[in-house]
Write a protein that holds these residues in place. Sequence first.
Motif, PDB file in Angstrom:
ATOM      1  N   TRP A 124       0.819  -1.222   0.000  1.00 55.00           N
ATOM      2  CA  TRP A 124       0.000   0.000   0.000  1.00 55.00           C
ATOM      3  C   TRP A 124       0.850   1.269   0.000  1.00 55.00           C
ATOM      4  O   TRP A 124       0.536   2.240  -0.676  1.00 55.00           O
ATOM      5  CB  TRP A 124      -0.932  -0.021   1.201  1.00 55.00           C
ATOM      6  N   ILE A 125       1.973   1.254   0.740  1.00 60.15           N
ATOM      7  CA  ILE A 125       2.814   2.454   0.787  1.00 60.15           C
ATOM      8  C   ILE A 125       3.848   2.472  -0.334  1.00 60.15           C
ATOM      9  O   ILE A 125       4.642   3.414  -0.425  1.00 60.15           O
ATOM     10  CB  ILE A 125       3.521   2.584   2.151  1.00 60.15           C
ATOM     11  N   GLY A 126       3.847   1.441  -1.189  1.00 58.27           N
ATOM     12  CA  GLY A 126       4.703   1.444  -2.360  1.00 58.27           C
ATOM     13  C   GLY A 126       6.104   0.938  -2.168  1.00 58.27           C
ATOM     14  O   GLY A 126       6.956   1.117  -3.048  1.00 58.27           O
ATOM     15  N   LEU A 127       6.399   0.281  -1.060  1.00 55.75           N
ATOM     16  CA  LEU A 127       7.738  -0.239  -0.815  1.00 55.75           C
ATOM     17  C   LEU A 127       7.952  -1.622  -1.417  1.00 55.75           C
ATOM     18  O   LEU A 127       9.093  -2.093  -1.476  1.00 55.75           O
ATOM     19  CB  LEU A 127       8.024  -0.294   0.696  1.00 55.75           C
ATOM     20  N   MET A 128       6.882  -2.284  -1.868  1.00 52.87           N
ATOM     21  CA  MET A 128       7.004  -3.636  -2.392  1.00 52.87           C
ATOM     22  C   MET A 128       5.882  -3.884  -3.380  1.00 52.87           C
ATOM     23  O   MET A 128       4.715  -3.561  -3.105  1.00 52.87           O
ATOM     24  CB  MET A 128       6.935  -4.658  -1.248  1.00 52.87           C
ATOM     25  N   PRO A 129       6.183  -4.450  -4.550  1.00 50.79           N
ATOM     26  CA  PRO A 129       5.110  -4.810  -5.488  1.00 50.79           C
ATOM     27  C   PRO A 129       4.323  -6.011  -4.979  1.00 50.79           C
ATOM     28  O   PRO A 129       4.833  -6.828  -4.196  1.00 50.79           O
ATOM     29  CB  PRO A 129       5.861  -5.137  -6.775  1.00 50.79           C
ATOM     30  N   GLN A 130       3.107  -6.158  -5.440  1.00 49.33           N
ATOM     31  CA  GLN A 130       2.221  -7.222  -4.962  1.00 49.33           C
ATOM     32  C   GLN A 130       2.795  -8.608  -5.231  1.00 49.33           C
ATOM     33  O   GLN A 130       2.638  -9.526  -4.412  1.00 49.33           O
ATOM     34  CB  GLN A 130       0.855  -7.080  -5.638  1.00 49.33           C
ATOM     35  N   GLU A 131       3.485  -8.775  -6.362  1.00 48.51           N
ATOM     36  CA  GLU A 131       4.000 -10.107  -6.691  1.00 48.51           C
ATOM     37  C   GLU A 131       5.149 -10.541  -5.793  1.00 48.51           C
ATOM     38  O   GLU A 131       5.543 -11.701  -5.805  1.00 48.51           O
ATOM     39  CB  GLU A 131       4.447 -10.151  -8.160  1.00 48.51           C
ATOM     40  N   TRP A 132       5.728  -9.642  -5.025  1.00 51.93           N
ATOM     41  CA  TRP A 132       6.797 -10.008  -4.102  1.00 51.93           C
ATOM     42  C   TRP A 132       6.276 -10.508  -2.757  1.00 51.93           C
ATOM     43  O   TRP A 132       7.052 -10.975  -1.930  1.00 51.93           O
ATOM     44  CB  TRP A 132       7.710  -8.818  -3.863  1.00 51.93           C
ATOM     45  N   ALA A 133       4.996 -10.389  -2.533  1.00 53.48           N
ATOM     46  CA  ALA A 133       4.422 -10.798  -1.247  1.00 53.48           C
ATOM     47  C   ALA A 133       4.616 -12.302  -1.050  1.00 53.48           C
ATOM     48  O   ALA A 133       4.367 -13.098  -1.935  1.00 53.48           O
ATOM     49  CB  ALA A 133       2.940 -10.440  -1.185  1.00 53.48           C
ATOM     50  N   GLN A 134       5.082 -12.675   0.116  1.00 48.15           N
ATOM     51  CA  GLN A 134       5.290 -14.079   0.435  1.00 48.15           C
ATOM     52  C   GLN A 134       4.881 -14.348   1.873  1.00 48.15           C
ATOM     53  O   GLN A 134       4.817 -13.444   2.712  1.00 48.15           O
ATOM     54  CB  GLN A 134       6.762 -14.474   0.236  1.00 48.15           C
ATOM     55  N   SER A 135       4.605 -15.599   2.135  1.00 51.30           N
ATOM     56  CA  SER A 135       4.179 -15.997   3.468  1.00 51.30           C
ATOM     57  C   SER A 135       5.391 -16.305   4.340  1.00 51.30           C
ATOM     58  O   SER A 135       6.353 -16.934   3.894  1.00 51.30           O
ATOM     59  CB  SER A 135       3.272 -17.225   3.390  1.00 51.30           C
ATOM     60  N   PHE A 136       5.340 -15.844   5.580  1.00 51.32           N
ATOM     61  CA  PHE A 136       6.362 -16.169   6.565  1.00 51.32           C
ATOM     62  C   PHE A 136       5.853 -17.203   7.560  1.00 51.32           C
ATOM     63  O   PHE A 136       6.423 -17.330   8.648  1.00 51.32           O
ATOM     64  CB  PHE A 136       6.782 -14.896   7.314  1.00 51.32           C
ATOM     65  N   LEU A 137       4.811 -17.925   7.191  1.00 52.34           N
ATOM     66  CA  LEU A 137       4.256 -18.934   8.081  1.00 52.34           C
ATOM     67  C   LEU A 137       5.047 -20.231   7.952  1.00 52.34           C
ATOM     68  O   LEU A 137       4.557 -21.258   7.487  1.00 52.34           O
ATOM     69  CB  LEU A 137       2.767 -19.145   7.765  1.00 52.34           C
ATOM     70  N   ASP A 138       6.290 -20.174   8.351  1.00 49.44           N
ATOM     71  CA  ASP A 138       7.192 -21.323   8.369  1.00 49.44           C
ATOM     72  C   ASP A 138       8.141 -21.117   9.539  1.00 49.44           C
ATOM     73  O   ASP A 138       7.764 -20.485  10.534  1.00 49.44           O
ATOM     74  CB  ASP A 138       7.928 -21.467   7.033  1.00 49.44           C
ATOM     75  N   TRP A 139       9.357 -21.629   9.436  1.00 53.25           N
ATOM     76  CA  TRP A 139      10.299 -21.491  10.549  1.00 53.25           C
ATOM     77  C   TRP A 139      10.593 -20.036  10.861  1.00 53.25           C
ATOM     78  O   TRP A 139      10.832 -19.677  12.029  1.00 53.25           O
ATOM     79  CB  TRP A 139      11.591 -22.239  10.225  1.00 53.25           C
ATOM     80  N   ARG A 140      10.541 -19.169   9.850  1.00 51.18           N
ATOM     81  CA  ARG A 140      10.775 -17.745  10.098  1.00 51.18           C
ATOM     82  C   ARG A 140       9.671 -17.157  10.968  1.00 51.18           C
ATOM     83  O   ARG A 140       9.945 -16.332  11.858  1.00 51.18           O
ATOM     84  CB  ARG A 140      10.869 -16.999   8.768  1.00 51.18           C
ATOM     85  N   GLY A 141       8.441 -17.576  10.724  1.00 49.40           N
ATOM     86  CA  GLY A 141       7.342 -17.094  11.544  1.00 49.40           C
ATOM     87  C   GLY A 141       7.457 -17.548  12.992  1.00 49.40           C
ATOM     88  O   GLY A 141       7.110 -16.797  13.917  1.00 49.40           O
TER      89      GLY A 141
END
Length: 270
Positions: A124-141
Amino acid sequence: MLPYLLLAPALFVVGAFFLVPLAFSVIGAFEGPQGPTFVNLANAASLYRMDLVFTLLIVVASTALTGLGAVAIGGYLTLGRSRTALRLLGAMYRWPLFIPFIVAAQAMRGFIGQNGLMNNTLVWIGLMPQEWAQSFLDWRGIVITFVWKQLPFATLLVAGAMAALDRSGIEAAQNLGAGRLRILIGIVLPQVARNIMVALVLSFVTMMSVLSVPMMISGQSPTMLTVAMAWRINSFGDYGTANALGLVSCILTGLVAWIWLRQAAAERAR
């Protein structure tokens, strides 16, 4: 008799809720249909060896990041100069302390998921394009949730110890032109090293025992030992292997506590 009467409630709680279950777990780890056996430990080692390594990596990484965060926050609260930043930081870092782990895990699911609040805000604030969105629901989460939840507790111990220091040495170093980072590393940290170790040991033990965070954040394999224990009981009714995994967890946490106690005893002797 008065000292023993004052200690009796605490001893009863420790015995009833910790020592008795521990004894049953140890006995159950070596109990088989035909008598004492090592089959349960063998099953735990063969089936959940990768889960054990995964658990150690997650907990060690989370403990290290928690310690670094506690030192950073405590150091700024002790040496910082901006009163506004100090008030905001002092008020905000305590918030996760009052949130249960299960609530923290549920909140993180909505925050670090692929369509969660974090990614949507960055897009929304323009720091990342939509296609770069990824889930952190793994060991990182899991690591993020552990650090976010445990950081206030560790910071209270570390920052409290830093606040109790005699500031004459800090002020003398400042008068001689030493920077805040050098004062933190060279003067403050050596004096609060024992408190940092206490915070790390307690954080390690706490994170080893959490079930809700790895179960709700990550459904992947390998997983943490707490999830493996719940799976053996709920899916197979295999209390023997679950007790063996619990015994391994107790040995790991006990080893960490023993190392700290030995170091503390050596320092006290010196």
